[in-house]
Design an enzyme around this catalytic site. Structure first.
Site, PDB file in Angstrom:
ATOM      1  N   CYS A 112      53.975  -5.730  21.126  1.00  0.00           N
ATOM      2  CA  CYS A 112      54.449  -6.928  20.407  1.00  0.00           C
ATOM      3  C   CYS A 112      53.628  -7.183  19.139  1.00  0.00           C
ATOM      4  O   CYS A 112      54.005  -7.999  18.307  1.00  0.00           O
ATOM      5  CB  CYS A 112      54.360  -8.144  21.311  1.00  0.00           C
ATOM      6  SG  CYS A 112      55.281  -7.934  22.833  1.00  0.00           S
ATOM      7  N   HIS A 252      53.121 -14.851  17.977  1.00  0.00           N
ATOM      8  CA  HIS A 252      54.105 -14.060  18.719  1.00  0.00           C
ATOM      9  C   HIS A 252      54.850 -14.980  19.681  1.00  0.00           C
ATOM     10  O   HIS A 252      54.247 -15.800  20.368  1.00  0.00           O
ATOM     11  CB  HIS A 252      53.381 -12.942  19.475  1.00  0.00           C
ATOM     12  CG  HIS A 252      54.267 -12.234  20.440  1.00  0.00           C
ATOM     13  ND1 HIS A 252      55.532 -11.811  20.097  1.00  0.00           N
ATOM     14  CD2 HIS A 252      54.091 -11.894  21.750  1.00  0.00           C
ATOM     15  CE1 HIS A 252      56.090 -11.224  21.141  1.00  0.00           C
ATOM     16  NE2 HIS A 252      55.237 -11.265  22.158  1.00  0.00           N
ATOM     17  N   ASN A 282      61.623 -13.533  24.023  1.00  0.00           N
ATOM     18  CA  ASN A 282      60.573 -12.646  23.507  1.00  0.00           C
ATOM     19  C   ASN A 282      61.222 -11.355  22.998  1.00  0.00           C
ATOM     20  O   ASN A 282      61.745 -10.574  23.794  1.00  0.00           O
ATOM     21  CB  ASN A 282      59.586 -12.354  24.649  1.00  0.00           C
ATOM     22  CG  ASN A 282      58.436 -11.454  24.215  1.00  0.00           C
ATOM     23  OD1 ASN A 282      58.465 -10.861  23.138  1.00  0.00           O
ATOM     24  ND2 ASN A 282      57.434 -11.341  25.062  1.00  0.00           N
TER      25      ASN A 282
HETATM   26  O1  UT7 Z   1      54.977 -10.267  24.741  1.00  0.00           O
HETATM   27  C1  UT7 Z   1      53.921 -10.014  25.588  1.00  0.00           C
HETATM   28  C2  UT7 Z   1      54.463  -9.769  26.930  1.00  0.00           C
HETATM   29  N1  UT7 Z   1      54.659 -10.790  27.860  1.00  0.00           N
HETATM   30  C3  UT7 Z   1      54.162 -12.024  27.930  1.00  0.00           C
HETATM   31  O2  UT7 Z   1      53.561 -12.548  27.068  1.00  0.00           O
HETATM   32  C4  UT7 Z   1      54.366 -12.757  29.218  1.00  0.00           C
HETATM   33  C5  UT7 Z   1      53.129 -13.531  29.616  1.00  0.00           C
HETATM   34  N2  UT7 Z   1      53.267 -14.138  30.902  1.00  0.00           N
HETATM   35  C6  UT7 Z   1      54.073 -15.204  31.154  1.00  0.00           C
HETATM   36  O3  UT7 Z   1      54.720 -15.715  30.253  1.00  0.00           O
HETATM   37  C7  UT7 Z   1      54.082 -15.791  32.557  1.00  0.00           C
HETATM   38  O4  UT7 Z   1      53.056 -15.207  33.314  1.00  0.00           O
HETATM   39  C8  UT7 Z   1      55.449 -15.585  33.272  1.00  0.00           C
HETATM   40  C9  UT7 Z   1      56.507 -16.446  32.618  1.00  0.00           C
HETATM   41  C10 UT7 Z   1      55.851 -14.128  33.236  1.00  0.00           C
HETATM   42  C11 UT7 Z   1      55.340 -16.026  34.751  1.00  0.00           C
HETATM   43  O5  UT7 Z   1      54.915 -17.341  34.825  1.00  0.00           O
HETATM   44  P1  UT7 Z   1      53.776 -17.746  35.860  1.00  0.00           P
HETATM   45  O6  UT7 Z   1      53.617 -19.210  35.768  1.00  0.00           O
HETATM   46  O7  UT7 Z   1      52.574 -16.888  35.553  1.00  0.00           O
HETATM   47  O8  UT7 Z   1      54.451 -17.403  37.256  1.00  0.00           O
HETATM   48  P2  UT7 Z   1      53.961 -16.352  38.354  1.00  0.00           P
HETATM   49  O9  UT7 Z   1      54.107 -14.968  37.871  1.00  0.00           O
HETATM   50  O10 UT7 Z   1      52.639 -16.806  38.881  1.00  0.00           O
HETATM   51  O11 UT7 Z   1      55.053 -16.569  39.494  1.00  0.00           O
HETATM   52  C12 UT7 Z   1      55.160 -17.824  40.193  1.00  0.00           C
HETATM   53  C13 UT7 Z   1      56.316 -17.716  41.182  1.00  0.00           C
HETATM   54  C14 UT7 Z   1      56.303 -16.449  42.041  1.00  0.00           C
HETATM   55  O12 UT7 Z   1      56.776 -16.796  43.306  1.00  0.00           O
HETATM   56  P3  UT7 Z   1      55.753 -16.968  44.527  1.00  0.00           P
HETATM   57  O13 UT7 Z   1      55.062 -15.641  44.668  1.00  0.00           O
HETATM   58  O14 UT7 Z   1      54.806 -18.056  44.109  1.00  0.00           O
HETATM   59  O15 UT7 Z   1      56.634 -17.312  45.664  1.00  0.00           O
HETATM   60  C15 UT7 Z   1      57.344 -15.572  41.368  1.00  0.00           C
HETATM   61  O16 UT7 Z   1      57.951 -14.677  42.282  1.00  0.00           O
HETATM   62  O17 UT7 Z   1      57.550 -17.683  40.440  1.00  0.00           O
HETATM   63  C16 UT7 Z   1      58.341 -16.579  40.907  1.00  0.00           C
HETATM   64  N3  UT7 Z   1      59.161 -16.108  39.808  1.00  0.00           N
HETATM   65  C17 UT7 Z   1      60.380 -16.588  39.530  1.00  0.00           C
HETATM   66  N4  UT7 Z   1      61.120 -17.523  40.123  1.00  0.00           N
HETATM   67  C18 UT7 Z   1      62.335 -17.785  39.592  1.00  0.00           C
HETATM   68  C19 UT7 Z   1      58.830 -15.174  38.866  1.00  0.00           C
HETATM   69  N5  UT7 Z   1      59.848 -15.019  38.003  1.00  0.00           N
HETATM   70  C20 UT7 Z   1      60.809 -15.898  38.398  1.00  0.00           C
HETATM   71  C21 UT7 Z   1      62.083 -16.204  37.888  1.00  0.00           C
HETATM   72  N6  UT7 Z   1      62.804 -17.151  38.520  1.00  0.00           N
HETATM   73  N7  UT7 Z   1      62.606 -15.603  36.791  1.00  0.00           N
END
Ligand code: UT7
Length: 325
Positions: A112, A252, A282
């Site tokens: 990115c 970004h 993104n």
């Molecule tokens: O461009 C550079 C590349 N990427 C990024 O910059 C992404 C950077 N990271 C992020 O933006 C965040 O970490 C995410 C948006 C990807 C995830 O947010 P988070 O607050 O860190 O959530 P998490 O990964 O800790 O997941 C929390 C829960 C999990 O469930 P459990 O294990 O707590 O039961 C996930 O399975 O949310 C669940 N989950 C979802 N639920 C509904 C993950 N994705 C989804 C979804 N819909 N799409």
């Protein structure tokens, strides 16, 4: 000798997909996506569309805005993480469709951060006297490489392209400070396990879904703010500029929570931060030039404004460019 942006352009696919539409095929919800990312819609390529055609449109628009023709371009740099084909680079197809003849072109892979790296390279090319005008394109077709059964990644990304024409100018204008950085200890935070030469595509890799992008979201999230902050401060230092002198910051566009945390920790007023991740999601290397083009075309960013572009991405790469429009 300096290098300044004399034209911007962008292109998005026609199809706009809402969170609610995605929730029809993936186990997710509009509420989760909005709360965790701020994303409401993204634009996705249709099945028959050629990804690089978006890049060609963005380049044409940047040239038109600059009042220049393809013959005026001395170098084409295409920042993309996922090219149309693994060989040759996407820049070959973009150059072909633009009708460039004899002009050098190459792809640049820095996740990115690709556009920021590309802009810095283009500025250095001009400053070295190797050319007068460089077209820098950030382009991604992430919908073709994400795993549409993996809700942790597929809801986050969109397709798009953004371009600028960089032209030789005086040293008081254009690019004033650059900081390009990397932390390879985090190389696997974002990666595609198979399909490269380390692990060539096979029935087994496809069955294991290893040709799709994988991401350790929270690791990327934690790194994002400190990395963008470090790069921005280094670029401002190189430009002998203070944070207060900056009219616009274009970070970004990965997640509204990351952008908000970045602005809060640096004490930057939100009105000076360009944000469009809510509408386009993104788009990786295309995110900054798309946001820049929007802000230039709607009159927020005007000639003379001081702007900082700062990004982080797969690699991990990070960097910033401070410039005067
Ligand atoms: O461009 C550079 C590349 N990427 C990024 O910059 C992404 C950077 N990271 C992020 O933006 C965040 O970490 C995410 C948006 C990807 C995830 O947010 P988070 O607050 O860190 O959530 P998490 O990964 O800790 O997941 C929390 C829960 C999990 O469930 P459990 O294990 O707590 O039961 C996930 O399975 O949310 C669940 N989950 C979802 N639920 C509904 C993950 N994705 C989804 C979804 N819909 N799409």
């Amino acid at each position: 000798m300096g290098a300044r942006i004399v034209g911007t352009g962008a292109a998005l696919p026609q199809r706009c997909v809402s969170n609610a539409e995605l929730a029809g095929s993936v186990d997710t919800s509009d509420a989760w996506i909005v709360q965790r990312t701020g994303i409401r819609t993204r634009y996705l390529l249709g099945e028959g569309e050629t990804p690089s055609s978006l890049g060609v449109t963005a380049c044409r628009r940047a040239l038109e805005a600059a009042g220049r023709r393809t013959e005026d371009v001395d170098l084409l740099v295409v920042a993309t993480t996922f090219p149309d084909m693994t060989c040759p680079g996407t820049s070959a197809f973009v150059a072909q469709d633009l009708g460039l003849e004899g002009t050098p072109f190459f792809d640049l892979t820095a996740g990115c951060t690709g556009f920021v790296y590309g802009l810095a390279m283009a500025g250095a090319y001009i400053a070295a006297g190797l050319g007068e005008r460089v077209l820098v394109l950030g382009f991604e077709a992430l919908s073709r490489v994400v795993d549409w059964s993996d809700r942790r990644t597929c809801v986050l990304f969109g397709d798009g392209a953004g371009a600028v024409l960089l032209e030789r100018g005086s040293s008081e204008e254009g690019i004033l400070g650059v900081s390009l950085r990397g932390d390879p200890s985090k190389a696997l935070l974002l990666h595609t396990p198979a399909g490269g030469t380390r692990r060539p595509a096979s029935h087994a890799t496809v069955e294991a879904r290893e040709h799709f992008l994988r991401m350790e979201g929270s690791g990327v999230f934690r790194s994002a703010v400190p990395l963008m902050r470090e790069a921005m401060d280094r670029a401002l230092h190189a430009a002998s500029m203070s944070r207060e002198e900056v009219d616009w910051i274009i970070p970004h566009q990965a997640n509204v929570r990351i952008i908000d945390a970045f602005a809060d920790r640096l004490g930057l007023p939100r009105e000076r931060v360009v944000i469009n991740v809510d509408r386009v999601a993104n788009t990786s290397a295309a995110s900054i030039p798309i946001a820049l083009d929007e802000a230039v075309r709607d009159g927020r960013i005007r000639p003379g404004h001081a702007v900082v572009l700062t990004a982080f991405g797969a690699g991990v790469t990070y960097g910033a460019v401070a410039l005067r429009m």
